[in-house]
Design a protein around this motif. Sequence first.
Motif, mmCIF file in Angstrom:
data_model
loop_
_atom_site.group_PDB
_atom_site.id
_atom_site.type_symbol
_atom_site.label_atom_id
_atom_site.label_comp_id
_atom_site.label_asym_id
_atom_site.label_seq_id
_atom_site.Cartn_x
_atom_site.Cartn_y
_atom_site.Cartn_z
ATOM 1 N N ASN A 134 0.817 -1.216 0.000
ATOM 2 C CA ASN A 134 0.000 0.000 0.000
ATOM 3 C C ASN A 134 0.847 1.260 0.000
ATOM 4 O O ASN A 134 0.494 2.263 -0.642
ATOM 5 N N LEU A 135 1.968 1.236 0.712
ATOM 6 C CA LEU A 135 2.837 2.412 0.747
ATOM 7 C C LEU A 135 3.347 2.774 -0.647
ATOM 8 O O LEU A 135 3.447 3.959 -0.996
ATOM 9 N N ALA A 136 3.669 1.766 -1.441
ATOM 10 C CA ALA A 136 4.159 2.024 -2.799
ATOM 11 C C ALA A 136 3.085 2.696 -3.653
ATOM 12 O O ALA A 136 3.378 3.638 -4.400
ATOM 13 N N ILE A 137 1.852 2.237 -3.538
ATOM 14 C CA ILE A 137 0.762 2.821 -4.335
ATOM 15 C C ILE A 137 0.455 4.237 -3.868
ATOM 16 O O ILE A 137 0.231 5.144 -4.687
ATOM 17 N N ILE A 138 0.462 4.440 -2.544
ATOM 18 C CA ILE A 138 0.196 5.780 -2.004
ATOM 19 C C ILE A 138 1.248 6.773 -2.479
ATOM 20 O O ILE A 138 0.924 7.888 -2.915
ATOM 21 N N ALA A 139 2.520 6.378 -2.397
ATOM 22 C CA ALA A 139 3.602 7.271 -2.816
ATOM 23 C C ALA A 139 3.482 7.606 -4.300
ATOM 24 O O ALA A 139 3.681 8.763 -4.709
ATOM 25 N N SER A 140 3.133 6.630 -5.111
ATOM 26 C CA SER A 140 2.976 6.873 -6.548
ATOM 27 C C SER A 140 1.848 7.855 -6.823
ATOM 28 O O SER A 140 1.987 8.763 -7.657
ATOM 29 N N ALA A 141 0.723 7.666 -6.147
ATOM 30 C CA ALA A 141 -0.419 8.560 -6.353
ATOM 31 C C ALA A 141 -0.118 9.974 -5.862
ATOM 32 O O ALA A 141 -0.446 10.959 -6.530
ATOM 33 N N TRP A 142 0.519 10.078 -4.695
ATOM 34 C CA TRP A 142 0.752 11.388 -4.078
ATOM 35 C C TRP A 142 1.785 12.211 -4.853
ATOM 36 O O TRP A 142 1.576 13.400 -5.097
ATOM 37 N N PHE A 143 2.877 11.575 -5.248
ATOM 38 C CA PHE A 143 3.957 12.324 -5.873
ATOM 39 C C PHE A 143 3.820 12.439 -7.398
ATOM 40 O O PHE A 143 4.339 13.391 -7.989
ATOM 41 N N PHE A 144 3.158 11.481 -8.028
ATOM 42 C CA PHE A 144 3.132 11.468 -9.488
ATOM 43 C C PHE A 144 1.730 11.458 -10.097
ATOM 44 O O PHE A 144 1.585 11.597 -11.306
ATOM 45 N N GLY A 145 0.689 11.282 -9.260
ATOM 46 C CA GLY A 145 -0.667 11.183 -9.789
ATOM 47 C C GLY A 145 -1.139 12.420 -10.517
ATOM 48 O O GLY A 145 -1.802 12.334 -11.562
ATOM 49 N N ALA A 146 -0.808 13.583 -9.984
ATOM 50 C CA ALA A 146 -1.278 14.832 -10.595
ATOM 51 C C ALA A 146 -0.618 15.091 -11.946
ATOM 52 O O ALA A 146 -1.149 15.856 -12.767
ATOM 53 N N VAL A 147 0.515 14.439 -12.207
ATOM 54 C CA VAL A 147 1.238 14.649 -13.465
ATOM 55 C C VAL A 147 0.938 13.538 -14.464
ATOM 56 O O VAL A 147 0.602 13.793 -15.627
ATOM 57 N N TYR A 148 1.041 12.291 -14.008
ATOM 58 C CA TYR A 148 0.905 11.147 -14.912
ATOM 59 C C TYR A 148 -0.450 10.458 -14.832
ATOM 60 O O TYR A 148 -0.675 9.463 -15.522
ATOM 61 N N GLY A 149 -1.342 10.975 -13.988
ATOM 62 C CA GLY A 149 -2.677 10.409 -13.899
ATOM 63 C C GLY A 149 -2.663 8.970 -13.398
ATOM 64 O O GLY A 149 -1.837 8.580 -12.562
ATOM 65 N N VAL A 150 -3.573 8.162 -13.947
ATOM 66 C CA VAL A 150 -3.715 6.790 -13.462
ATOM 67 C C VAL A 150 -2.529 5.904 -13.827
ATOM 68 O O VAL A 150 -2.366 4.818 -13.265
ATOM 69 N N TYR A 151 -1.674 6.344 -14.737
ATOM 70 C CA TYR A 151 -0.481 5.562 -15.062
ATOM 71 C C TYR A 151 0.463 5.482 -13.857
ATOM 72 O O TYR A 151 1.184 4.483 -13.691
ATOM 73 N N ALA A 152 0.462 6.512 -13.030
ATOM 74 C CA ALA A 152 1.282 6.479 -11.816
ATOM 75 C C ALA A 152 0.815 5.374 -10.879
ATOM 76 O O ALA A 152 1.633 4.711 -10.220
ATOM 77 N N LEU A 153 -0.489 5.137 -10.838
ATOM 78 C CA LEU A 153 -1.029 4.096 -9.972
ATOM 79 C C LEU A 153 -0.605 2.711 -10.456
ATOM 80 O O LEU A 153 -0.308 1.820 -9.650
#
Length: 511
Positions: free
Chosen positions: A172-191
């Motif tokens: 879960n930590l990996a998914i949270i970090a991806s969403a928080w740091f990269f979600g606004a830029v790369y969208g759902v691909y970060a997830l």
Amino acid sequence: MSAVSFGALLLAVSSLASRGLGVLRDSVFAHVFGIGSTGGTFALDAYFVAFKIPDFLYTLLILGAMSTAFIPMYMGLRQKESEEKASLFASRVIVLLFAFLPVLSVVAFFAAPYLMPLLAPGFTPELQDISVSLTRIMLISPFFMGLSGLFQGIENAHKRFLGLALAPIFYNLAIIASAWFFGAVYGVYALAVGVCVGALLHFLVQVPGTLVTSFHFKIKRPLWDKDIKEFFILLIPRLAGNIIFQATIFVDTILATTLALGSLSIYSYALNLESLPYGVVAVSFSTAVFSTLTEHADHHENFFATLKQTFSRVLFWVIPATIGLYLLREPVVRVILGGGQFNEEAVRMTTLMLGFFVWAAIPQSMIPLFSRAFYSRKETWLPVKLGMIGMFSCIILGVFFIKGLGLPIYGLAFSNVIATLIYALLMALFLLKQIKRSPFELIDWHFFASIGAALVMMISTLLLTIHYLADRPLWLLLVGVSGGGAVYLGVYGGVKKLLSAPSDNSKCKNE
């Protein structure tokens, strides 16, 4: 403290932490994406659809294999043969995974464009293309999750639970970090990338715990000997059962994609919140008790005593958690998900969905325990047959509520609650019939009288708290959960002590 009790405690704490991270994950999703109604690479529905295919591979081939076939086989070989024989069997299964999972992922990679129109018929071509790309990225995850699942089975058989406890937290930590740091830029691909990194971490944390057991990996060609043959014989019914379970999820997904964009996200948010009592309590206890049930499978007295004790412990925590979550559903949704891209309409719809969905938690929490009880006795086909009844009930009711009555997404909550209740009741009745026990013997009446009184006082406390703090959702949650929980535990302890105290007559007789 016994190994099972300690294991259950450790897994419960881990599950609580993991579920807490799951709540944080959904909170980050909600703030970054809302319900994904803006579409494009920020369409959260596309991620939830794409996740279904790799998750299907893991659930179908690994999760069922560990609970149904691997653990009983591995433990049996350790007890009746030798540690070396058990290690040889486990090594052959690992080699099978190394050979089979990559091939299956490659097949799914090329099949994804053909599967997506079937899985998401309501999506636009653009959203289907995004879902295909996300699926292809996340197909890396079943390989690492598969190896992790096998190592977890070895640890479980040796009553070592630390790796099992840490794995979902890192995931879960990996998914949270991806969403928080990269979600606004790369969208759902970060997830999607976060899922792959999380799967790798899920596997790596199992390695130390496995290395300190008596298991020793040996590269061996997986011969079709009697152990591998028995493994697959035990596995096939579970595969059929998982297909049934996954069919229900796929039908819900298909129906959700035919509704307004964002409906699947609302469904997923509510489902994750509803599953808090189930994930923290039911899965932890049923996982920890599985090896003990397997040891006592041929001794009905000990088997039933373990089953009854675990049944009561699960209900002790799940019932108040479910009722509390229902009463506090609006502040829960508002505090956890509200804000950012998650607007008032999203809060209203998710609260409504959760209000119906939450009641599935009680029967749902019984299913892992009853399933593992069946599997510990190497009874694998009966749960499949009962699961088919539950599956068809859920699918028929879902189609009826969504397509027949034209209900919005919460129609799927109705179908899930009813079908889950049917499935849990059937499992309980058939299991008890096998071990020649009455359903009434499973119930500790003093126990239920105690929690009944405790629940009345807890509900009264929560209603009073809601009355005075309705306009302060955060304080309502803090006071409601702490106050309601303290009242429940206090009243339960007092009533239980009162009911267990000897009467005056018995005192006189003893004197």
